[in-house]
Design an enzyme around this catalytic site. Structure first.
Site, PDB file in Angstrom:
ATOM      1  N   VAL A 172      -3.649 -34.486  -0.611  1.00 46.28           N
ATOM      2  CA  VAL A 172      -3.493 -34.322  -2.057  1.00 46.28           C
ATOM      3  C   VAL A 172      -4.237 -35.434  -2.797  1.00 46.28           C
ATOM      4  O   VAL A 172      -4.995 -35.174  -3.738  1.00 46.28           O
ATOM      5  CB  VAL A 172      -2.002 -34.299  -2.439  1.00 46.28           C
ATOM      6  CG1 VAL A 172      -1.835 -34.330  -3.960  1.00 46.28           C
ATOM      7  CG2 VAL A 172      -1.330 -33.058  -1.862  1.00 46.28           C
ATOM      8  N   ILE A 217      -8.112 -34.906  -2.774  1.00 42.41           N
ATOM      9  CA  ILE A 217      -8.634 -33.900  -3.688  1.00 42.41           C
ATOM     10  C   ILE A 217      -8.414 -34.287  -5.146  1.00 42.41           C
ATOM     11  O   ILE A 217      -9.264 -34.043  -6.000  1.00 42.41           O
ATOM     12  CB  ILE A 217      -7.982 -32.536  -3.400  1.00 42.41           C
ATOM     13  CG1 ILE A 217      -8.285 -32.079  -1.979  1.00 42.41           C
ATOM     14  CG2 ILE A 217      -8.472 -31.482  -4.395  1.00 42.41           C
ATOM     15  CD1 ILE A 217      -7.514 -30.836  -1.566  1.00 42.41           C
ATOM     16  N   GLU A 218      -7.279 -34.910  -5.424  1.00 43.41           N
ATOM     17  CA  GLU A 218      -6.916 -35.193  -6.806  1.00 43.41           C
ATOM     18  C   GLU A 218      -7.722 -36.329  -7.414  1.00 43.41           C
ATOM     19  O   GLU A 218      -8.218 -36.210  -8.537  1.00 43.41           O
ATOM     20  CB  GLU A 218      -5.423 -35.533  -6.902  1.00 43.41           C
ATOM     21  CG  GLU A 218      -4.486 -34.425  -6.515  1.00 43.41           C
ATOM     22  CD  GLU A 218      -4.504 -33.274  -7.495  1.00 43.41           C
ATOM     23  OE1 GLU A 218      -5.141 -33.383  -8.564  1.00 43.41           O
ATOM     24  OE2 GLU A 218      -3.875 -32.252  -7.201  1.00 43.41           O
ATOM     25  N   SER A 219      -7.824 -37.445  -6.697  1.00 42.82           N
ATOM     26  CA  SER A 219      -8.425 -38.638  -7.300  1.00 42.82           C
ATOM     27  C   SER A 219      -9.366 -39.384  -6.375  1.00 42.82           C
ATOM     28  O   SER A 219     -10.028 -40.324  -6.823  1.00 42.82           O
ATOM     29  CB  SER A 219      -7.327 -39.608  -7.732  1.00 42.82           C
ATOM     30  OG  SER A 219      -6.691 -40.187  -6.593  1.00 42.82           O
ATOM     31  N   TYR A 246      -8.265 -24.704  -4.612  1.00 43.74           N
ATOM     32  CA  TYR A 246      -7.443 -25.830  -4.158  1.00 43.74           C
ATOM     33  C   TYR A 246      -6.861 -25.530  -2.774  1.00 43.74           C
ATOM     34  O   TYR A 246      -6.832 -26.395  -1.893  1.00 43.74           O
ATOM     35  CB  TYR A 246      -6.329 -26.064  -5.178  1.00 43.74           C
ATOM     36  CG  TYR A 246      -5.663 -27.411  -5.093  1.00 43.74           C
ATOM     37  CD1 TYR A 246      -6.088 -28.471  -5.888  1.00 43.74           C
ATOM     38  CD2 TYR A 246      -4.585 -27.632  -4.237  1.00 43.74           C
ATOM     39  CE1 TYR A 246      -5.464 -29.703  -5.838  1.00 43.74           C
ATOM     40  CE2 TYR A 246      -3.960 -28.860  -4.174  1.00 43.74           C
ATOM     41  CZ  TYR A 246      -4.404 -29.890  -4.977  1.00 43.74           C
ATOM     42  OH  TYR A 246      -3.794 -31.115  -4.913  1.00 43.74           O
TER      43      TYR A 246
END
Length: 222
Positions: A91, A94-96, A178
Site C-alpha cells: 500500500v 503504490i500510495e506514496s 489499483y
C-alpha cells in the site's frame, strides 16, 4: 462456469484526480498509475493475506529503496494493526513510495494517503505514526470484510469498502488498476521473489516519478 478474465490495455498515465465521492481512505490517489483495465471480476480470487508474524521479520526485497527506508516502522505498524507487513508495504509503495509529505489533489495525506476525514481534530495528518495508524486500521477493516482476501482489501482501500462486495467489473477503472498493481506486487512479495516484475512495470508506467520525489524528500537521491 468460472468467469474468464479479459484484459484490455489502456494508455499509461499517472492519475492525479479528485477522490471519488463516498470513497474510503484514499479515493483516487497520486501513486496510482495506469494499468490494464480488468473486466469480468465477478469472482476475483486474490491472495489471502497471511497471518502477521508474531515476531518482526524483514520486508520482502522487492520494494523500492524509498519504501524500504521505512521497513522497521512498517513491521511495527503492521504488527499493531494486525496485517501482513508486506501488504502494508504494498500500500505504501503504490500510495506514496515512502514520501511522508505526499499530498494528492483530493487532499489525501502522507505515507498511506489517508483522507482528512479519517483523522481526529488536531491530529498531524502527515506524522508517519499517525498516518500509518489511521491508514492501516482502514486496511485491516477491509481485510476483515473481505474474508482475508488481500486483493479485495486493496480494492476497498482505494475505492471504499463498498467495492468489496461488488462484481469487480463494476469497480471504478482506477480501482481496477489499483487491484492490478497491488495484487501483482503483493503476490510477488510473499512468494519469496527477489524482484517484482509488476513493481517494475508500475515504475515504468509512471511510478518512478513518485519515487523520485520521495527519494529527494528522504535524502536518498544521489
Amino acid at each position: 462456469m468460472r468467469p474468464q478474465l479479459v484484459i484490455r490495455f489502456l494508455p499509461l498515465e499517472i492519475l492525479l484526480i479528485a477522490a471519488l465521492a463516498g470513497s474510503g481512505v484514499v479515493g483516487l490517489v497520486r501513486g496510482v498509475v495506469a494499468a490494464p483495465r480488468i473486466e469480468n471480476l465477478s469472482a476475483p480470487v486474490p491472495a489471502l493475506a497471511p497471518e502477521p508474524a508474531s515476531e518482526a521479520a524483514d520486508l520482502s526485497p522487492v520494494f523500492t529503496p524509498e519504501t524500504q527506508h521505512w521497513s522497521k516502522e512498517i513491521v511495527e505498524w503492521a504488527g499493531q494493526a494486525g496485517v501482513d507487513p508486506n501488504l502494508a508495504a504494498t500500500v505504501m509503495q503504490i500510495e506514496s513510495c515512502g514520501d511522508p509529505q505526499a499530498e494528492s489533489p483530493s487532499g489525501a495525506q502522507g505515507l498511506f494517503q489517508v483522507m482528512p476525514f479519517h483523522f481526529d481534530a488536531g491530529e498531524a495528518m502527515q506524522d508517519p505514526d499517525t498516518n500509518a495508524r489511521r491508514g492501516l486500521a482502514y486496511l485491516a477493516l477491509g481485510l476483515e470484510r473481505a474474508g482475508g482476501q488481500a486483493g479485495l482489501a486493496l480494492a476497498g482501500y482505494n475505492g471504499g469498502h463498498s467495492q468489496i462486495g461488488k462484481d469487480g467489473s463494476l469497480w471504478p477503472a482506477e480501482t481496477q488498476r489499483y487491484y492490478y498493481w497491488g495484487t501483482g506486487i503483493y503476490d510477488e512479495a510473499v512468494s519469496g521473489a527477489q524482484v517484482s516484475s509488476r513493481l517494475q512495470e508500475w515504475l515504468a508506467a509512471g511510478g518512478a516519478s513518485l519515487c523520485g520525489q520521495a527519494a529527494q524528500r528522504l535524502g536518498l537521491s544521489s
